[in-house]
Design an enzyme around this catalytic site. Structure first.
Site, PDB file in Angstrom:
ATOM      1  N   LYS A  13       0.825  -1.217   0.000  1.00 32.64           N
ATOM      2  CA  LYS A  13       0.000   0.000   0.000  1.00 32.64           C
ATOM      3  C   LYS A  13       0.858   1.265   0.000  1.00 32.64           C
ATOM      4  CE  LYS A  13      -2.199  -1.204   3.864  1.00 32.64           C
ATOM      5  NZ  LYS A  13      -1.559  -2.483   4.197  1.00 32.64           N
ATOM      6  N   ARG A  89      -9.006   0.318  10.143  1.00 32.69           N
ATOM      7  CA  ARG A  89      -8.522  -1.039  10.399  1.00 32.69           C
ATOM      8  C   ARG A  89      -9.550  -1.842  11.185  1.00 32.69           C
ATOM      9  NH1 ARG A  89      -2.767   0.284   9.789  1.00 32.69           N
ATOM     10  NH2 ARG A  89      -1.495  -1.587   9.856  1.00 32.69           N
ATOM     11  N   ARG A 128      12.066  -5.505   3.971  1.00 36.99           N
ATOM     12  CA  ARG A 128      11.786  -4.067   3.814  1.00 36.99           C
ATOM     13  C   ARG A 128      12.715  -3.213   4.680  1.00 36.99           C
ATOM     14  NH1 ARG A 128       5.798  -1.727   4.717  1.00 36.99           N
ATOM     15  NH2 ARG A 128       6.086  -2.406   6.875  1.00 36.99           N
ATOM     16  N   ARG A 161      11.993  -1.528  10.413  1.00 33.91           N
ATOM     17  CA  ARG A 161      10.971  -1.271  11.432  1.00 33.91           C
ATOM     18  C   ARG A 161      10.957  -2.416  12.438  1.00 33.91           C
ATOM     19  NH1 ARG A 161       5.483   0.257   8.231  1.00 33.91           N
ATOM     20  NH2 ARG A 161       4.642  -0.994   9.935  1.00 33.91           N
ATOM     21  N   ARG A 172       0.799  -9.339  13.346  1.00 29.01           N
ATOM     22  CA  ARG A 172       0.068  -8.300  12.596  1.00 29.01           C
ATOM     23  C   ARG A 172      -0.921  -8.936  11.629  1.00 29.01           C
ATOM     24  NH1 ARG A 172       4.966  -5.327  10.176  1.00 29.01           N
ATOM     25  NH2 ARG A 172       3.493  -3.990   9.096  1.00 29.01           N
TER      26      ARG A 172
HETATM   27  P1  AMP Z   1       1.296   0.480   9.188  1.00 32.18           P
HETATM   28  O1  AMP Z   1       2.417   1.414   8.900  1.00 32.18           O
HETATM   29  O2  AMP Z   1       0.014   0.844   8.481  1.00 32.18           O
HETATM   30  O3  AMP Z   1       1.674  -0.971   8.999  1.00 32.18           O
HETATM   31  O4  AMP Z   1       0.959   0.649  10.758  1.00 32.18           O
HETATM   32  C1  AMP Z   1       1.925   0.333  11.736  1.00 32.18           C
HETATM   33  C2  AMP Z   1       1.248   0.156  13.084  1.00 32.18           C
HETATM   34  O5  AMP Z   1       0.609   1.385  13.477  1.00 32.18           O
HETATM   35  C3  AMP Z   1       0.135  -0.879  13.132  1.00 32.18           C
HETATM   36  O6  AMP Z   1       0.625  -2.204  13.299  1.00 32.18           O
HETATM   37  C4  AMP Z   1      -0.657  -0.403  14.360  1.00 32.18           C
HETATM   38  O7  AMP Z   1       0.019  -0.699  15.563  1.00 32.18           O
HETATM   39  C5  AMP Z   1      -0.597   1.120  14.183  1.00 32.18           C
HETATM   40  N1  AMP Z   1      -1.747   1.625  13.386  1.00 32.18           N
HETATM   41  C6  AMP Z   1      -1.685   2.244  12.179  1.00 32.18           C
HETATM   42  N2  AMP Z   1      -2.922   2.563  11.739  1.00 32.18           N
HETATM   43  C7  AMP Z   1      -3.782   2.138  12.707  1.00 32.18           C
HETATM   44  C8  AMP Z   1      -5.192   2.140  12.836  1.00 32.18           C
HETATM   45  N3  AMP Z   1      -5.981   2.621  11.868  1.00 32.18           N
HETATM   46  N4  AMP Z   1      -5.739   1.608  13.968  1.00 32.18           N
HETATM   47  C9  AMP Z   1      -4.969   1.112  14.942  1.00 32.18           C
HETATM   48  N5  AMP Z   1      -3.631   1.043  14.876  1.00 32.18           N
HETATM   49  C10 AMP Z   1      -3.028   1.555  13.773  1.00 32.18           C
END
Ligand code: AMP
Length: 228
Positions: A13, A89, A128, A161, A172
Site C-alpha cells: 500500500k 482497520r 523491507r 521497522r 500483525r
Molecule cells: P502500518 O504502517 O500501516 O503498517 O501501521 C503500523 C502500526 O501502526 C500498526 O501495526 C498499528 O500498531 C498502528 N496503526 C496504524 N494505523 C492504525 C489504525 N488505523 N488503527 C490502529 N492502529 C493503527
C-alpha cells in the site's frame, strides 16, 4: 478523489501510494507514518502508542480516529483528495470515518483492496528497509539501495521497522484477519470495493489503479454532464 487502500501488511500500500503521488500528486495519508512521526518526536502521544505499534497490536480506536479526524479536516492539500493507507482497520473506525466525511460532505470514492498471500507478505516485510529521514522504501532483495545502509534519495540512514521482525509480522497478520476483514465487507456492501491480486508486481498494480482512477473520473464526468 478520496481513496482507501485496504489490504494486509506487506500488500504494498505504501509503495503504491508513493508512486501514485509521484504520478498524479494525490496526497498519501498513512496513519502508520503519523504514529511513527509521533514516536520519533518523543511526544506524549508517541509514548502512549509506542507499545501498540512495536508489538504489532492496534492503537485504540478513540486515539487513532481523533488523530485522523484532525488530519482530514485541516484546510490544506487533503481538501483536494487523498489516498488513505492504514485506516480504517476496524469496523468502528470505518463507521467513524463515514461520519466525519459526511459532516464535511466529502464521501470516500472507492476502496482499493489489495489481496496478498502470506509467503509473499513475509518475503516483502522481512526484507523491507526504510529511510529514517525521508521515508523512502527499499527491499534488500527486490530493490536494494545503491550504497548499503544509505538512502538513494536523500543519503539518510536506512533502518528496519521493529514490527517487521518475522514473529511480529505473524501477529500483525492475525490482527489483520480478526479486525480488518470486516472492513472489506463494509465497503463491499457500500458498492465501493475494487479488488486486485497484490502478489503481482508493483508496475502491474500501479497500472491497474491508474486505470481504475481514469474510469472513475470518466464515469463521474458523465454524471456531471448528464446533470448539467
Ligand atoms: P502500518 O504502517 O500501516 O503498517 O501501521 C503500523 C502500526 O501502526 C500498526 O501495526 C498499528 O500498531 C498502528 N496503526 C496504524 N494505523 C492504525 C489504525 N488505523 N488503527 C490502529 N492502529 C493503527
Amino acid at each position: 478523489m478520496r481513496i482507501i487502500l485496504l489490504g494486509p501488511p506487506g500488500a504494498g500500500k505504501g509503495t503504491l501510494a508513493g508512486l501514485i503521488k509521484e504520478k498524479s500528486g494525490v496526497v498519501h495519508v498513512s496513519t502508520g507514518d503519523m504514529l511513527r512521526e509521533e514516536m520519533k518526536s518523543g511526544s506524549g502521544l508517541g509514548q502512549e502508542v509506542k507499545n501498540f505499534v512495536e508489538s504489532g497490536g492496534l492503537v485504540p480506536d478513540e486515539v487513532i480516529t481523533k488523530i485522523l479526524e484532525n488530519r482530514l479536516t485541516r484546510k490544506d492539500e487533503v481538501a483536494k483528495g487523498y489516498m488513505l493507507d492504514g485506516f480504517p482497520r476496524t469496523q468502528p473506525q470505518a463507521e467513524v470515518l463515514d461520519a466525519i466525511l459526511e459532516k464535511i460532505n466529502q464521501p470516500i470514492d472507492f476502496a482499493f483492496y489489495m489481496e496478498a498471500s502470506l509467503p509473499v507478505i513475509i518475503q516483502r516485510l522481512t526484507g523491507r528497509r526504510i529511510c529514517r529521514q525521508c521515508g523512502a522504501i527499499f527491499h534488500m532483495t527486490n530493490m536494494p539501495p545503491k550504497e548499503e545502509g544509505k538512502c538513494d534519495e536523500c543519503g539518510g540512514e536506512i533502518y528496519q521497522r521493529a514490527d517487521d521482525a518475522e514473529e511480529t509480522i505473524r501477529k500483525r497478520m492475525d490482527v489483520y484477519l480478526a479486525s480488518t476483514t470486516p472492513v472489506i465487507d463494509y465497503y463491499e456492501k457500500q458498492g465501493k470495493l475494487k479488488k486486485v491480486n497484490a502478489d503481482k508486481g508493483t508496475e502491474e498494480l500501479l497500472n491497474f489503479l491508474l486505470k481504475a482512477l481514469d474510469e472513475y473520473n470518466e464515469s463521474n464526468q458523465d454524471k456531471i454532464s448528464t446533470r448539467d
